[in-house]
Structures are given as structure tokens and as C-alpha cells.
Write an enzyme that holds these catalytic residues in place. Structure first.
Site, PDB file in Angstrom:
ATOM      1  N   GLU A  48      39.469  42.162  31.690  1.00  0.00           N
ATOM      2  CA  GLU A  48      40.331  42.128  32.986  1.00  0.00           C
ATOM      3  C   GLU A  48      41.549  41.702  33.150  1.00  0.00           C
ATOM      4  O   GLU A  48      42.231  42.258  33.950  1.00  0.00           O
ATOM      5  CB  GLU A  48      39.254  41.505  34.159  1.00  0.00           C
ATOM      6  N   HIS A 107      37.693  46.640  36.183  1.00  0.00           N
ATOM      7  CA  HIS A 107      37.678  45.463  36.914  1.00  0.00           C
ATOM      8  C   HIS A 107      38.455  45.798  38.284  1.00  0.00           C
ATOM      9  O   HIS A 107      39.486  46.388  38.437  1.00  0.00           O
ATOM     10  CB  HIS A 107      38.675  44.417  36.341  1.00  0.00           C
TER      11      HIS A 107
HETATM   12 MG   LIG Z   1      35.672  38.695  36.163  1.00  0.00          MG
END
Ligand SMILES: [Mg+2]
Length: 208
Positions: free
Chosen positions: A72, A122
């Protein structure tokens, strides 16, 4: 581990449960914790190490049965290529706004699919719901209901699955509350230049 035990007991053995370490462990701690979590039947353990520790993640992914998720924090296709080439994770978690937009996101997910990775984008589910739907391996999509005030529409969820909108474009329009937080131009403090985007985006108000 006490909280994890309590959650598993509360949710039952089959409810999908993940752990997110947010890069807080060093390599020995991560190995010890991941091993200790094996009996909990987790869907994944997320960011057990520094986001750029490609080799450390690869070692965990190799020896731990629980899938390792990360990605992410990465901000370019080139960084994801390193993640994929090092076999650093089982589940890749790109963020389209952070990686440079939809085109860059699709470049890296093409490579991730080729490598057989599961996708769990994400944040920003209003974008990622559409992008994840293009992935050939069944993906996960995160959901944050505290983003609801930003949009006039709501993400539809049924039986634990997010429903892809058939509204035009991304299927969301900005709420009045979000529009109140945006400006057509602003002065970036310290940069000594005025930014005047052609289209009003999300920019900070001028510091006073
Ligand atoms: Mg995370």
C-alpha cells in the site's frame, strides 16, 4: 495475540479475519509473530515489515503458510515490479491514487496477475471497486464507511461482496461537504508559486 484470540473466538473459525502490522516489526519479530499467528487461519498478515524490505517480506512469504500482504505504501510501477520480482508477497495491495492513477495501477496489476498474486487494493474503494473487478483472480476490496460524507452515493454491499456500480464513470459525485473543502487555486506555503488547476481538485486552503 490476546486481542486476536478474542476476535477469533467472537467471530468463529470461518469468518475472514486479517491482521495489519503497519510495518511495525523488525525481521525477527515479524517471523516470530507470523509463526505464532499461523493457527488463527488468517486471510492475510499485512505489512509485517518496512514497506521497502523486499527481501524480508520474501522470506516471510516463503516460510509462513498464512498469506503475506503488502504494497500500500509503494508509489510507482517500478517499486511494484521489485515486489513482484522478489516474490515478496502473496497478496498485493496497490493504491491507485498513490501509484499515479488508473493507468499505472492497471500496468502493475497486469504484472501481478501474471505472477499469480491475489489483489487487495488499499483504500479509495470508490475507484478500486471498478479496478478490482477487472482482475482475473477474485480480489478483495477494502471498505471505509467514514469516507461516506465525501460522496452523494453509497457503495452497495451484499453478502459481503461489493457491487460494481452501473452509474457513469466511477459512479460517484462529490458531496456538498467535500466541495466546501475544495478550492480552484491556492498558494503552497513555501513554494512561492500559485497553483491554478484547470479543473478544481482537492487542494488545501491557503494557510493564514
Ligand atoms: Mg494497511
Amino acid at each position: 495475540m490476546t486481542r486476536l484470540t478474542a476476535m477469533r473466538e467472537h467471530l468463529g473459525d470461518d469468518f475472514p479475519l486479517m491482521v495489519d502490522a503497519n510495518q511495525q516489526w523488525d525481521r525477527p519479530s515479524a517471523m516470530r509473530m507470523c509463526r505464532a499467528m499461523e493457527p488463527f487461519n488468517l486471510v492475510w498478515i499485512e505489512e509485517p515489515l518496512d514497506a521497502y524490505d523486499y527481501l524480508g517480506h520474501a522470506e516471510l512469504a516463503r516460510v509462513i503458510d498464512t498469506p503475506i500482504a503488502t504494497g500500500e505504501m509503494l508509489a510507482s510501477v517500478a517499486e511494484y515490479v521489485k515486489l513482484i520480482e522478489h516474490q515478496s508477497c502473496d497478496i498485493i495491495q496497490p493504491d491507485a491514487p498513490r501509484v499515479g492513477g488508473i493507468t499505472e495501477f492497471l500496468k502493475l496489476t497486469t504484472l501481478a496477475a501474471q505472477a499469480g498474486l491475489t489483489l487487495a487494493p488499499h483504500f479509495a474503494m470508490e475507484i478500486h471497486c471498478h479496478l478490482a473487478a477487472t482482475y482475473p483472480i477474485e480480489p478483495w476490496v477494502e471498505h471505509f464507511d467514514w469516507l461516506d460524507p465525501l460522496f452523494n452515493e453509497r457503495m452497495a454491499i451484499a453478502d459481503g461482496r461489493m457491487i460494481v456500480s452501473d452509474r457513469p464513470r466511477l459512479g460517484v459525485t462529490l458531496s456538498e461537504q467535500l466541495r466546501a473543502w475544495t478550492v480552484d487555486s491556492c498558494v503552497i506555503t513555501g513554494a512561492e508559486r500559485t497553483v491554478a488547476p484547470a479543473n478544481a481538485g482537492i487542494y488545501p486552503r491557503r494557510a493564514t
